[in-house]
Design a protein around this motif. Structure first.
Motif, PDB file in Angstrom:
ATOM      1  N   PHE A 163      37.115  71.799  54.142  1.00 47.37           N
ATOM      2  CA  PHE A 163      36.480  71.220  53.005  1.00 47.37           C
ATOM      3  C   PHE A 163      36.822  72.139  51.682  1.00 47.37           C
ATOM      4  O   PHE A 163      37.026  71.619  50.626  1.00 47.37           O
ATOM      5  N   LYS A 164      36.741  73.528  51.937  1.00 49.10           N
ATOM      6  CA  LYS A 164      37.161  74.221  50.912  1.00 49.10           C
ATOM      7  C   LYS A 164      38.638  73.985  50.283  1.00 49.10           C
ATOM      8  O   LYS A 164      38.958  73.908  49.038  1.00 49.10           O
ATOM      9  N   ILE A 165      39.570  73.793  51.288  1.00 49.70           N
ATOM     10  CA  ILE A 165      40.816  73.658  50.665  1.00 49.70           C
ATOM     11  C   ILE A 165      41.098  72.488  50.213  1.00 49.70           C
ATOM     12  O   ILE A 165      41.743  72.000  49.357  1.00 49.70           O
ATOM     13  N   THR A 166      40.363  71.266  50.819  1.00 48.05           N
ATOM     14  CA  THR A 166      40.158  69.887  50.104  1.00 48.05           C
ATOM     15  C   THR A 166      39.806  69.869  48.563  1.00 48.05           C
ATOM     16  O   THR A 166      40.332  69.193  47.909  1.00 48.05           O
ATOM     17  N   ALA A 167      38.826  70.818  48.738  1.00 51.19           N
ATOM     18  CA  ALA A 167      38.094  70.777  47.088  1.00 51.19           C
ATOM     19  C   ALA A 167      39.152  71.238  46.218  1.00 51.19           C
ATOM     20  O   ALA A 167      38.936  71.364  44.876  1.00 51.19           O
ATOM     21  N   GLN A 168      39.982  72.236  46.533  1.00 55.20           N
ATOM     22  CA  GLN A 168      41.085  72.854  45.708  1.00 55.20           C
ATOM     23  C   GLN A 168      42.157  71.495  45.318  1.00 55.20           C
ATOM     24  O   GLN A 168      42.780  71.881  44.304  1.00 55.20           O
ATOM     25  N   ARG A 169      42.186  70.615  46.085  1.00 55.01           N
ATOM     26  CA  ARG A 169      43.289  69.599  45.626  1.00 55.01           C
ATOM     27  C   ARG A 169      42.396  68.513  44.914  1.00 55.01           C
ATOM     28  O   ARG A 169      43.071  67.825  44.469  1.00 55.01           O
ATOM     29  N   ALA A 183      52.615  55.145  55.822  1.00 53.32           N
ATOM     30  CA  ALA A 183      51.183  55.266  56.407  1.00 53.32           C
ATOM     31  C   ALA A 183      50.395  55.777  55.394  1.00 53.32           C
ATOM     32  O   ALA A 183      50.829  56.362  54.270  1.00 53.32           O
ATOM     33  N   SER A 184      49.095  55.621  55.568  1.00 51.63           N
ATOM     34  CA  SER A 184      48.191  56.381  54.880  1.00 51.63           C
ATOM     35  C   SER A 184      48.000  57.677  54.933  1.00 51.63           C
ATOM     36  O   SER A 184      47.058  58.466  54.157  1.00 51.63           O
ATOM     37  N   LEU A 185      48.644  58.311  55.903  1.00 50.87           N
ATOM     38  CA  LEU A 185      48.270  59.803  56.216  1.00 50.87           C
ATOM     39  C   LEU A 185      48.731  60.484  54.936  1.00 50.87           C
ATOM     40  O   LEU A 185      49.840  60.176  54.261  1.00 50.87           O
ATOM     41  N   ASP A 186      48.171  61.824  54.620  1.00 49.34           N
ATOM     42  CA  ASP A 186      48.634  62.756  53.633  1.00 49.34           C
ATOM     43  C   ASP A 186      49.249  63.874  54.111  1.00 49.34           C
ATOM     44  O   ASP A 186      48.477  64.793  54.825  1.00 49.34           O
ATOM     45  N   LEU A 187      50.615  63.933  54.166  1.00 49.43           N
ATOM     46  CA  LEU A 187      51.233  65.015  54.941  1.00 49.43           C
ATOM     47  C   LEU A 187      50.976  66.126  54.417  1.00 49.43           C
ATOM     48  O   LEU A 187      50.700  67.407  55.513  1.00 49.43           O
ATOM     49  N   ASN A 188      50.670  66.571  53.344  1.00 51.18           N
ATOM     50  CA  ASN A 188      50.299  67.964  52.774  1.00 51.18           C
ATOM     51  C   ASN A 188      48.745  68.217  53.343  1.00 51.18           C
ATOM     52  O   ASN A 188      48.550  69.415  53.748  1.00 51.18           O
ATOM     53  N   LEU A 189      48.009  67.372  53.385  1.00 51.55           N
ATOM     54  CA  LEU A 189      46.817  67.749  53.732  1.00 51.55           C
ATOM     55  C   LEU A 189      46.596  67.884  55.239  1.00 51.55           C
ATOM     56  O   LEU A 189      46.109  68.882  55.913  1.00 51.55           O
ATOM     57  N   GLN A 190      47.782  67.115  56.066  1.00 52.48           N
ATOM     58  CA  GLN A 190      47.813  67.227  57.419  1.00 52.48           C
ATOM     59  C   GLN A 190      48.228  68.491  57.833  1.00 52.48           C
ATOM     60  O   GLN A 190      47.687  69.306  58.691  1.00 52.48           O
ATOM     61  N   LYS A 191      49.114  69.240  56.925  1.00 56.37           N
ATOM     62  CA  LYS A 191      49.765  70.481  57.294  1.00 56.37           C
ATOM     63  C   LYS A 191      48.513  71.743  56.925  1.00 56.37           C
ATOM     64  O   LYS A 191      48.527  72.671  57.731  1.00 56.37           O
ATOM     65  N   ASP A 192      48.024  71.341  55.835  1.00 48.39           N
ATOM     66  CA  ASP A 192      46.640  72.425  55.432  1.00 48.39           C
ATOM     67  C   ASP A 192      45.765  72.364  56.740  1.00 48.39           C
ATOM     68  O   ASP A 192      45.439  73.269  57.308  1.00 48.39           O
ATOM     69  N   MET A 193      45.270  71.155  57.265  1.00 52.32           N
ATOM     70  CA  MET A 193      44.232  71.109  58.159  1.00 52.32           C
ATOM     71  C   MET A 193      44.855  71.926  59.664  1.00 52.32           C
ATOM     72  O   MET A 193      44.067  72.325  60.312  1.00 52.32           O
ATOM     73  N   LEU A 194      46.147  71.623  59.768  1.00 53.62           N
ATOM     74  CA  LEU A 194      46.747  72.064  61.025  1.00 53.62           C
ATOM     75  C   LEU A 194      46.749  73.733  61.033  1.00 53.62           C
ATOM     76  O   LEU A 194      46.492  74.643  62.050  1.00 53.62           O
ATOM     77  N   ASP A 245      33.686  61.681  49.756  1.00 50.80           N
ATOM     78  CA  ASP A 245      35.141  61.544  49.725  1.00 50.80           C
ATOM     79  C   ASP A 245      35.582  61.533  51.266  1.00 50.80           C
ATOM     80  O   ASP A 245      36.405  60.715  51.605  1.00 50.80           O
ATOM     81  N   TYR A 246      35.200  62.533  52.055  1.00 53.45           N
ATOM     82  CA  TYR A 246      35.873  62.672  53.258  1.00 53.45           C
ATOM     83  C   TYR A 246      34.848  62.777  54.543  1.00 53.45           C
ATOM     84  O   TYR A 246      33.762  63.497  54.278  1.00 53.45           O
ATOM     85  N   THR A 247      35.159  62.511  55.852  1.00 51.99           N
ATOM     86  CA  THR A 247      34.398  62.836  56.966  1.00 51.99           C
ATOM     87  C   THR A 247      35.251  63.754  57.659  1.00 51.99           C
ATOM     88  O   THR A 247      36.666  63.203  57.891  1.00 51.99           O
TER      89      THR A 247
END
Length: 722
Positions: A556-562, A265-276, A524-526
Motif C-alpha cells: 500500500f505504501k508503494i501504491t500510495a507513491q504512485r 490486459a487490465s494488468l499494470d506491469l509496473n505495479l506487478q513488478k513492484d508487488m513482486l 481504490d484497491y484490495t
C-alpha cells in the motif's frame, strides 16, 4: 508481309500462353495456407507495455505485420532484387546468368526474385529444376493476384531470420528489442541480409554479416536514398551478437489471458513488478522458517479488475512452478469481518457493544482462541481486531439463517451443506482461492455489493451480476473497525503500519501455521497476500499478523507513491447516538456511550441469544449477581430455557479399555443455584449449577438428564465402547 505474320504468330502464341496460364491458375490455385499459420502472441498491459509472449503452436516466433517502414523495404529490394518493381515475378536475365555461372563454377549463385522466394516460402521444397519451374509458375500467379507492395509484405512476414524467428517483426524484436518503425538504417540493412543465409547470418552468431550490412548501406547511398552523413553513421554503427530473451512476466495471469485470446490486459506491469519485488524481499527471510511459497493479488475496486497477480513469487522456489490461482486453502480468520457486518445489519452489535469471550461447548466442537486464553468482556471492535474466535462463533450462531454460510452461498463460495462445516466455517474451513478471498473483500469498497470481477480479459467465473451481501452502512462500519486496530493488536507490525495509508486490515493463520494471510482494502484497491507451502507443509510457527502484514503495508505504501489513495467515505444512514453497550440486559443500563448505529436497525434482545456459558462467566467473575439476574428483563425468558450440557455431548461415543470408566459432566442452568442430575434409572442427585461432576459409567449406552429448579429438563445419550 513475313514480318507481319511473325508478329501475328507471336501475339497468338503469347495469347495462348496467357490463356493456358489463366486456366492453370484456376486448376492449381496459390496455396496461401502459410499466411494463415498460427502467430506467436504478445500480451500488453494497460499502458501498452509487454507483459508476456507466447510461441506459436508450431514453436515459431511469428508476428504478422501489415505495414513495414520504407527503410527496410529499400534495403531488402536493393540487396535481394533490385529490379523487383520492373519484372513480372521472374528476372530471366538473372536466371540465364546464374545457369551459365553454375555450369562453370562450384560456387553456386541463385537467381530467385523476391516474388520467387515468396513462392518457395508458401510451398517449401527441395532445390531442384522441377521445383524451380513450379516457383516460376507460382511467382507469375503472385504477380497476377497481388500488388508489388503486397508481395514485399508477404516476403517480410514469411522470411526466415535464424533459429525459430520468422518475419521481420519478430527479428526486429529479438535482435534489437525494437518495433520496426524504430529501426535505424544500419539495423534495417542488417535484417535485410539475414534471409539470404539465415543460419549463417543470424545476428546472435559471429559472422561476416557486417560486411554485407555495409554493402547494403553503400547501395542506399549510391541510390541517393541516404546522404553522406547518414551513410557514414550507418557504416560506423555497432551491433552486438545477441538475441533478446522473450519477455515473460505475470505467467499465471498471462496464461489465462492468452487462453481468453486477448492482446491487451487490465494488468499494470509496473505495479506487478513492484508487488513482486516486495514479495520476493519478504520471502527471503521467511524461507528460513519453512515458508517457501507466496502469492498476491491486487484488485482495482472501482474498475473491478485484477491489476496485479502473482500466482507464485518464485518458480525456482520449492514447488514454485505451482500457482495459487486455483489453489483452495483454509482461510484462517479472514472471514470473520463478514460475520461482524451481518451482525451490525441484524442489530446484534454496535461497534463498541460488549461481547463475552469465554469457553463455549458446541457438541464435539470446543473452539479455542489462537492464544488459548479468554479476554472476558470485550468490545465488538476489539474482538474483531484481536481476531477472537469465541465471540465471532457466538455471533455466527446467533445469526441463524443469515450467517456466514448463507453469505458465502450467495456467491458460490461453499462446496458443501451448512451442517458439513458447522461452526468451523468461521475459522476458515470453507476453503477458497486467494483471488476468491480478495474478490469477497472488495464489498467493503463497494457499499456491500459483490460486483463481477474482470480477470485477464473475462469476468472471473463468468459472474455477470451484482449481488448485495451487506448494507453500505455495515460495510463502512466494519471497514472502519478494521482500520482502527490498536498497537496492542498489531504488536511488532505496528512499526510497519505507522506510515501506511488508512486501510481496512485483516490477517489470518490456519491451523499449524500452514496458511498465512494479510488483506488490506481502501476505496481504490484490495490487496491480498498468501504465504505458506504449496505442498501444505507446516511453517515454523509463523502468523499472518507477525510475518505477512508487513508485505501488505509495504504494497500500500508503494501504491500510495504512485497515486493518491482514499479510505471509504461514510454513507448516509449512520448516526452516532447514546447506546447501551452492556453484554447483559440489566434492569437499568450500566454502560452507556455514544456509538455508531445504522438508522432503522433495532438492537436485538440480548436475553434470547445469551448462552449458559456466557451467563456463568458473568456471575462467576462478578460482572453480574444473582439478584440482578432475577430483576433483569431476562428472568422471564430464562424460566423457560432448558439447561445446556457443556460435556459430554449428545450422541458422543467414548472409547475405553476399562469396564468402568470415569467421565466428567457439566451442565448449565440459566436460573437457580442448583441443578439435578439423573443417570439412567438412578435417582436425581443435586449439585451446584455449572459445576463439574465425575461419573463412573460401565460399557454400553447411557441416558443423562439435567433438571433445573424451574422444572426445565435436558436429556442426552452417550455410549461407552471398547
Amino acid at each position: 508481309m513475313k514480318k507481319f505474320k511473325f508478329i501475328k504468330f507471336l501475339a497468338l502464341f503469347l495469347a495462348l500462353v496467357v490463356a493456358i496460364f489463366l486456366i492453370l491458375d484456376q486448376i492449381y490455385p496459390l496455396n496461401l495456407g502459410a499466411l494463415k499459420k498460427d502467430e506467436a502472441k504478445i500480451l500488453l498491459d494497460k499502458n501498452g507495455e509487454i507483459i508476456n509472449m507466447k510461441l506459436s503452436s508450431d514453436g515459431i516466433w511469428r508476428f504478422h505485420e501489415q505495414s513495414f517502414p520504407n527503410s527496410l523495404k529499400q534495403c531488402v529490394v536493393l540487396f535481394e532484387d533490385r529490379y523487383f518493381y520492373y519484372h513480372f515475378g521472374v528476372n530471366f536475365a538473372s536466371i540465364f546468368r546464374a545457369f551459365f555461372h553454375n555450369l562453370r563454377s562450384d560456387n553456386r549463385i541463385g537467381a530467385s526474385t523476391i516474388t520467387m522466394q515468396v513462392a518457395r516460402m508458401l510451398e517449401p521444397g527441395d532445390r531442384s529444376y522441377k521445383n524451380k519451374i513450379r516457383e516460376i509458375f507460382r511467382a507469375f500467379q503472385l504477380e497476377l493476384h497481388f500488388s508489388k507492395d503486397e508481395i514485399l509484405n508477404l516476403y517480410l512476414n514469411l522470411a526466415p531470420y535464424g533459429g525459430n524467428i520468422e518475419g521481420a517483426k519478430a527479428a526486429s524484436f529479438f535482435y534489437f528489442g525494437k518495433e520496426l518503425n524504430e529501426l535505424s538504417y544500419a539495423q534495417a540493412a542488417l535484417l535485410s541480409t539475414i534471409p539470404k543465409n539465415p543460419n549463417k547470418n543470424r545476428l546472435d552468431r559471429v559472422s561476416n554479416i557486417n560486411a554485407l550490412k555495409n554493402r547494403v548501406i553503400k547501395m542506399l547511398y549510391k541510390a541517393n536514398l541516404i546522404d553522406l552523413s547518414a551513410f557514414k553513421r550507418a557504416q560506423a554503427e555497432p551491433f552486438k551478437n545477441v538475441r533478446i530473451r522473450a519477455i515473460v512476466n505475470a505467467s499465471d495471469y498471462a496464461n489465462v489471458a492468452f487462453k481468453n485470446q486477448i492482446s491487451k490486459a487490465s494488468l499494470d506491469l509496473n505495479l506487478q513488478k513492484d508487488m513482486l519485488k516486495i514479495l520476493k524481499d519478504a520471502m527471503f527471510s521467511l524461507k528460513a522458517k519453512n515458508a517457501n511459497n507466496a502469492a498476491a493479488v491486487v484488485i482495482d475496486n472501482k474498475k473491478m479488475s485484477v491489476v496485479a497477480f502473482i500466482g507464485s513469487h518464485d518458480e525456482r522456489a520449492r514447488d514454485g512452478k505451482n500457482s495459487a490461482l486455483n489453489m483452495k486453502r483454509n482461510t484462517g480468520s479472514t472471514l470473520k469481518p463478514f460475520i461482524y457486518s451481518l451482525a451490525l445489519d441484524s442489530g446484534l452489535i454496535t461497534p463498541n457493544s460488549q461481547l463475552i469471550d469465554t469457553q463455549i461447548y458446541l457438541n464435539e466442537y470446543v473452539p479455542k482462541n489462537f492464544s488459548n486464553d479468554f479476554l472476558g468482556l470485550v468490545s465488538a471492535k476489539d474482538a474483531l481486531n484481536f481476531s477472537l474466535n469465541i465471540p465471532v462463533i457466538n455471533l455466527d450462531l446467533k445469526l441463524k439463517d443469515n450467517s456466514l454460510y448463507e453469505l458465502l452461498e450467495k456467491v458460490n463460495l461453499v462446496d458443501e451443506n451448512k451442517e458439513f462445516y458447522g461452526s468451523s466455517i468461521v475459522l476458515g474451513s470453507a476453503e477458497m482461492s486467494l483471488i476468491d478471498l480478495a474478490h469477497l473483500y472488495t464489498i467493503y469498497a463497494n457499499g456491500g455489493v459483490y460486483r463481477p470481477l474482470e480477470f485477464a480479459g473475462k469476468n472471473y467465473k463468468n459472474e455477470d451480476k451484482n449481488i448485495t451481501l451487506i448494507s453500505p452502512q455495515s460495510a463502512y462500519l466494519t471497514a472502519k473497525m478494521m482500520s482502527e486496530a490498536s498497537r496492542s493488536y498489531l504488536k511488532n507490525a505496528w512499526q510497519y503500519a505507522q506510515n501506511t495509508p488508512k486501510i481496512a486490515f485483516k490477517t489470518g493463520t490456519s491451523a499449524n501455521s500452514r496458511d498465512l494471510y494479510a488483506i488490506g482494502v481502501d476505496e481504490d484497491y484490495t490487496i491480498a497476500v498468501w504465504v505458506g507451502n504449496f505442498n501444505a507443509e507446516k511453517t515454523d510457527k509463523l502468523t499472518g499478523l507477525n510475518d505477512v502484514s508487513k508485505i501488505v503495508f509495504d504494497m500500500f505504501k508503494i501504491t500510495a507513491q504512485r497515486q493518491n489513495l482514499e479510505f471509504m467515505s461514510e454513507p448516509e444512514g449512520i448516526e452516532k447516538v447514546p447506546t447501551c453497550l452492556d453484554a447483559f440486559s440489566y434492569e437499568t443500563c450500566k454502560k452507556t456511550a455514544l456509538d455508531d448505529r445504522i438508522v432503522g436497525v433495532k438492537l436485538q434482545d440480548k436475553c434470547e441469544s445469551l448462552r449458559g456459558e456466557e451467563l456463568e462467566f458473568l456471575i462467576k467473575n462478578g460482572f453480574l449477581d444473582k439478584n440482578e439476574v432475577k430483576n433483569s428483563p431476562c428472568a422471564e425468558i430464562f424460566k423457560d430455557k432448558k439447561p445446556v450440557f457443556a460435556y459430554p455431548y449428545d450422541g458422543e461415543e467414548i472409547v475405553t479399555d476399562e469396564n468402568v470408566t470415569q467421565i466428567m459432566l457439566k451442565c448449565y442452568a440459566f436460573l437457580g443455584d442448583e441443578i439435578y442430575l439423573k443417570v439412567d434409572d438412578l435417582n436425581f442427585s443435586k449439585i451446584e449449577n455449572a459445576s463439574e461432576k465425575r461419573l463412573d459409567l460401565t460399557l454400553g449406552e447411557h441416558t443423562l438428564k439435567c433438571l433445573d429448579q424451574n422444572s426445565n429438563q435436558s436429556e442426552i445419550t452417550i455410549k461407552l465402547r471398547r
